[in-house]
Enzyme design. Structure first.
Site, PDB file in Angstrom:
ATOM      1  CB  SER A 150      -0.959  -0.032   1.193  1.00 41.57           C
ATOM      2  OG  SER A 150      -1.963   0.942   1.075  1.00 41.57           O
TER       3      SER A 150
ATOM      4  CG  ASP B 178      -4.560  -1.056   0.050  1.00 42.44           C
ATOM      5  OD1 ASP B 178      -3.471  -1.548   0.393  1.00 42.44           O
ATOM      6  OD2 ASP B 178      -4.995  -0.005   0.529  1.00 42.44           O
TER       7      ASP B 178
END
Length: 412
Positions: A110, A254
């Protein structure tokens, strides 16, 4: 068009729903033969034509340590949205002490994925990392979509601005530098989440950088974009890959959803001493930098669905991160590496509206907080934050309680 501030408010709704789905369970669908799909790693080899443009081919997870030099210093950078400014600041402050080592392995997921290439290349890239986290605005990350179209879209916003920002940072000079370090045996890994299998996929970014520019650059950037694409806020990124001779399209999002931070087990296994070797390298260390606090800020929660879901999701994500930190503690000990972990202080009075607000002033404050912590040694913790899911009041025998400090416990 909705504003980015409005998009951030919508994220307060979207992210709790994601957390609720995780709580209810999202197990991968079984195959026709009744078996469950195995977790996999998307790989690109520097030694052969593994990538099929514009995607990647699945490979054996054991390939992750092929050519890896024996790891002595390993760094893991966590997820955390705008709190990545804190992680970048810690690295800058650590560089200023003159004690920051060259990392044999760097991993990121991320927001940590966006920092990882700069951390991998060393202290002279700190200024570029600082600019990325203190010089951008919300409109440099997302562009919100029209309200009327959102029910028919895969996200509240488009990530075109973030894609453009990544393209401006990942140029051929950066790719060449990463490829050169990869050939020396150092490794850079980034994690994404495959929506089909609902599992983490680990990408060997150094091997991707070794590919011809026409193949490597686009894939490298797409992996970073996917790892930083918050579900519901930014759309998933498609990857065209080959599995058993068949072309399929995977959608990745993500990496922090399935792995707030990670180190491939092969890395710790490679670092473990061989029979007859000393128990550990002198000064060998594992380092984890958490983008944010270990525990969500306490406070009253209004008895309405969104506040309750929001508080529950914050607890879920923080507990997931602490569990991974504890898991890595034992793996580091097995490998004979000293464990180091740092996170934003619980006393820090920095509370954004949401992790996707990307307020420039807040990010500058987070960066400075991290830089001070980095210059302080850094202020490492040498044990994990929790060895039990019950890291507050372990047991209650009555309703008369006293406040217990939420600090990491001492582990020999």
């Amino acid at each position: 068009m909705v504003t980015l501030r409005g998009c951030a408010r919508w994220a307060v709704f979207v992210l709790p729903v994601i957390g609720l789905a995780a709580l209810l369970g999202c197990a991968p669908a079984p195959r026709p033969d009744g078996t469950s799909p195995r977790p996999h790693r998307a790989m690109a080899s520097a030694d052969g034509p593994v990538i099929v443009p514009p995607g990647a081919v699945l490979a054996n997870p054991s390939d992750l340590d092929a050519g890896l030099r024996k790891p002595r210093h390993v760094l893991a950078l966590s997820s955390g949205g705008l709190y990545g400014a804190y992680s970048a600041g810690v690295l800058d402050g650590w560089s200023r002490t003159g004690l920051r080592p060259e990392f044999d392995v760097v991993t990121g997921t991320s927001t940590g994925a966006l920092i990882a290439p700069f951390a991998f290349l060393g202290s002279h890239y700190d200024a570029q990392s600082m600019k990325l986290y203190t010089g951008v605005r919300a409109e440099d990350i997302f562009r919100a979509r029209a309200w009327i179209t959102i029910p028919f879209r895969d996200a509240l916003a488009t990530s075109a601005p973030l894609k453009k920002l990544i393209e401006s940072q990942v140029n051929q000079d950066l790719m060449a530098a990463i490829a050169a370090e990869h050939r020396k045996g150092r490794r850079l890994y980034v994690g994404t989440t495959d929506l089909r299998t609902k599992r983490t996929v680990i990408w060997d970014m150094g091997a991707i950088a070794c590919r011809p520019p026409s193949e490597g650059s686009a894939l490298f950037r797409d992996v970073l974009l996917a790892s930083a694409s918050i579900p519901g806020v930014a759309p998933p990124v498609p990857f065209r890959i080959e599995v058993d001779g068949q072309q399929v399209t995977e959608y990745h999002t993500d990496g922090g959803i399935t792995a707030p931070l990670f180190v491939p087990p092969n890395v710790f296994m490679s670092a473990a001493p061989e029979p007859g070797e000393p128990p550990a390298f002198a000064g060998a260390g594992f380092y984890a930098i958490v983008a944010g606090k270990l525990y969500p800020d306490e406070g009253p929660v209004r008895r309405r669905i969104l506040p309750v879901l929001g508080a529950s999701t914050a607890a879920l994500l923080a507990a997931h991160c602490r569990a991974e930190l504890a898991n890595m503690y034992w793996q580091a000990r097995y490998a004979g590496m000293r464990y180091h972990m740092i996170a934003l202080s619980q006393d820090a009075h920095i509370q954004p509206d949401s992790a996707v607000s990307f307020d420039q002033d807040l990010m500058k404050r987070l960066y400075e907080e991290g830089r001070r912590d980095g210059e302080g040694g850094p202020n490492w913790l040498y044990s994990p934050p929790a060895l039990s899911p019950c890291d507050g009041d372990y047991a209650r025998g009555s309703s008369r309680l006293r406040t217990m400090p939420t600090v990491p416990i001492s582990v020999p």
